[in-house]
Structures are given as C-alpha cells and as structure tokens.
Design a protein around this motif. Structure first.
Motif, short mmCIF file in Angstrom:
data_model
loop_
_atom_site.label_atom_id
_atom_site.label_comp_id
_atom_site.label_asym_id
_atom_site.label_seq_id
_atom_site.Cartn_x
_atom_site.Cartn_y
_atom_site.Cartn_z
N SER A 93 13.42 8.75 -34.46
CA SER A 93 14.87 8.30 -34.07
C SER A 93 15.21 7.29 -33.04
CB SER A 93 14.87 9.92 -32.86
OG SER A 93 13.43 10.09 -32.05
N GLU A 95 14.16 7.40 -30.13
CA GLU A 95 13.81 7.74 -28.37
C GLU A 95 12.32 7.51 -29.06
OE1 GLU A 95 17.85 9.94 -28.54
OE2 GLU A 95 16.71 9.82 -29.78
N THR A 188 22.57 3.11 -26.63
CA THR A 188 22.66 3.80 -26.24
C THR A 188 21.16 4.71 -25.45
OG1 THR A 188 23.23 6.16 -27.18
CG2 THR A 188 24.91 4.55 -25.32
N ARG A 189 20.89 5.77 -24.20
CA ARG A 189 19.37 5.89 -24.88
C ARG A 189 19.44 6.54 -23.56
NH1 ARG A 189 14.64 0.69 -23.37
NH2 ARG A 189 14.04 2.02 -22.63
N ASP A 190 18.39 8.12 -23.79
CA ASP A 190 18.28 8.91 -23.63
C ASP A 190 17.99 8.75 -22.19
OD1 ASP A 190 19.77 10.69 -25.18
OD2 ASP A 190 18.25 11.36 -26.01
N ASP A 191 16.76 8.01 -21.96
CA ASP A 191 15.83 8.01 -20.45
C ASP A 191 16.60 6.57 -20.07
OD1 ASP A 191 15.96 5.77 -23.19
OD2 ASP A 191 14.10 4.47 -21.89
N SER A 193 19.95 7.98 -19.09
CA SER A 193 20.59 8.74 -18.91
C SER A 193 22.07 7.73 -19.40
CB SER A 193 21.41 8.37 -17.01
OG SER A 193 20.50 9.07 -16.67
N GLU A 194 22.44 7.55 -21.10
CA GLU A 194 23.06 7.21 -21.91
C GLU A 194 23.79 6.04 -21.64
OE1 GLU A 194 23.69 8.72 -24.84
OE2 GLU A 194 22.26 9.85 -24.16
#
Length: 315
Positions: A93, A95, A188-191, A193-194
């Motif tokens: 993934s 992440e 985009t990155r989850d950490d 906030s997209e």
C-alpha cells in the motif's frame, strides 16, 4: 479520437504545483504500466520475425535465470502474468511505502540486478495456474528482448516503435535525466488528510520494461493507431495480443467485451498508476475509438472516466 480524427484534446491543472506551471497539450507525463503494452508489442515483433518463441522457457534466452522458474516459465507466461513468479516488492500500500520506503525503486539497482532478484525468489504458484499482476514478468521480458536483439531495451524500443512512428515526445525516463516539459507528480496521503504531496523520490528507471516510459497524449494516439492498423504487428500477432486469458488479460493489456447501444464491442484497456502517475489508454476496436487520459495526480479514477468517454464516442 475516432477513426484517427481528434475530437477533443485539452489540458487542465498544473504540471508543477509549486510554480503553478500549467499543463498543456504538449506536456509529457510518466505513463507507468502503459509501458507494458509497448514491451508486449516488441516481444510479438520478434516472435513474428522468428527470433523469439513464445513457448520457450526463460532460460533459453537468459541462462542465468536458473532453477524451476527459468526452466518452466515461458515467454507466454510472462506476457500473460501467469508465470507464478513472486513479487519481490514487499510494499502492499502507499501508506506502507511512505512509512517503510520502497527498496526496489529507491536504490540505484541495475536492470540485471532487478531481474536477478525476481529470478532468485521462490515461486508463488505453478506457471499457468493463476493470474498474478507482477512487474517482474515484464522486467524479465525486457531482458529477454535485450538478449535476442543484443541491444539495450531502450534502443530496441526507439528503433522499432518510437522512431518509425515519429514519437518524438516519448522515451524511457531515468532519475538523472532532466526531461523538458515533463510533469511533476503528486499523490494523496492519509497521514496528510488526503492532501496532495510530492511523490516519493524514486529511480524511475527501475520500473524498466514494466513502467519506466513517459509520453504525451498525441504520441500515444500515434501508437494506438499504428497498433490497430497493422503498422506494428501483423494480423496474427495482433490477434495473439488481443486474445483474452485469465483475468481477461491479453498480452500487455486487459481485453473486455462491452455492450454499447445494443452492440457487442471489444475494448482494450491499459492503465498505468504509480503514486501520482495516473494514466490510461482505452481503445474500442470496432469503431476505432481511442481515449487517452494522462494525469499527474491520483485524485481521479481515470479508468472509469475513459470508459465513460468511450461510450459517449461509440453511441
């Protein structure tokens, strides 16, 4: 485009967000796994010339690829992603990639070293038993093409496809090359906030024959038209490329049946995604409809967009 007539060609957003450089119709984009379709075409060109056997095991062309893998996996298996070869990239993934890094693509390996890693890994399945999408299949194909032609893959690609078609905005990307008009890429990155962030630093060339090319929409249209008008492959070879196997995969692309306005049609879809690289080449065969979407962010499902646009052009 339809029947080689461009219907719509427009650009949006930024090639470089920091300096607000706009994308334009001559912006070059990394195309990731669309590269695999070019690799499949090169393999089939050699096959139709009699210098590459599709039923030959890897060791026929790469003696250093030893063990059961080298003796049991054929060129056909590689083209179809049914080799049973394990994926040596442990990252599953984005992440995980952000947190741990991506060794295979963030160290300056040679293509010989990359292929050796795949050849040395224990098999995950029996050849031909299952579809498993793996960049290693096409990395090995790249080295086989080099062995047959006795030239670097990049040279073979240029001589056989890019130069004859006048694809002057297309090539293999290398980390050290400054390519004019090449879009930067953002994902985009989850950490975060997209929010869009710069793609992770990588050695693009490590994707090699599986995903290291860049191009423009105009150049990819040239390629698509040449492929489906017998300028790159003879009809028998094109039929092999388009023959569906496991997971509806042909050679280098997915092949689907679609129904539009009551008509049963055949479509080829070749997506390419690496972090913010987000691309697709979609061709509806019978009406000669081509949709190419090249993006430098992962914000949009370009596969769905291309499919939707193809239906509008086909009605």
């Amino acid at each position: 485009a339809k029947a080689n007539q461009v219907i719509f060609h427009q650009s949006f957003g930024h090639a470089n967000r920091a300096f607000e450089v706009p994308n334009s119709n001559d912006t070059r984009y990394r195309i990731a796994s669309i590269t695999k379709l070019f690799t499949a075409v090169l393999a089939l060109q050699l096959h139709q010339e009699g210098t590459l056997r599709l039923d030959a095991p890897i060791q026929t062309y790469l003696p250093a690829c030893g063990g059961a893998l080298g003796s049991a996996v054929t060129v056909h298996h590689l083209l179809r992603h049914t080799s049973g070869m394990a994926d040596v990239v442990a990252i599953k993934s984005k992440e995980q990639g952000v947190k741990e890094g991506i060794d295979l693509y963030q160290r300056p390996y040679t293509t010989d070293e990359i292929v050796a890693k795949y050849c040395a890994a224990p098999a995950r399945d029996r050849p031909g038993a299952a579809f498993f999408y793996n960049n290693g299949d096409y990395a090995v194909l790249g080295k086989i093409i080099e062995a047959v032609e006795q030239r670097p893959f990049e040279t073979v690609l240029s001589r056989r496809v890019l130069e004859p078609l006048g694809m002057t905005n297309t090539g293999m990307h290398h980390q050290h090359h400054v390519v004019p008009k090449l879009a930067d890429t953002y994902f985009t990155r989850d950490d975060l906030s997209e929010a869009l962030a710069n793609d992770l630093p990588v050695y693009t060339e490590n994707w090699y024959a599986a995903g290291a090319m860049y191009s423009t929409a105009g150049d990819l249209l040239r390629f698509a038209e040449a492929l489906f008008t017998a300028r790159l492959l003879d009809p028998a070879s094109l039929a092999l490329l388009m023959k569906r196997g496991l997971d509806d995969y042909g050679y280098g692309a997915w092949i689907y049946e679609d129904v539009v306005a009551g008509r049963k049609l055949t479509a080829l879809m070749r997506p390419g995604q690496i972090m913010g690289v987000n691309t697709v080449l979609y061709r509806v065969i019978e009406p000669g409809v081509t949709v190419i979407v090249l993006s430098n962010t992962d914000k949009t499902n370009v596969d769905a967009l291309a499919h939707q646009l193809s239906k509008e052009l086909t009605r």
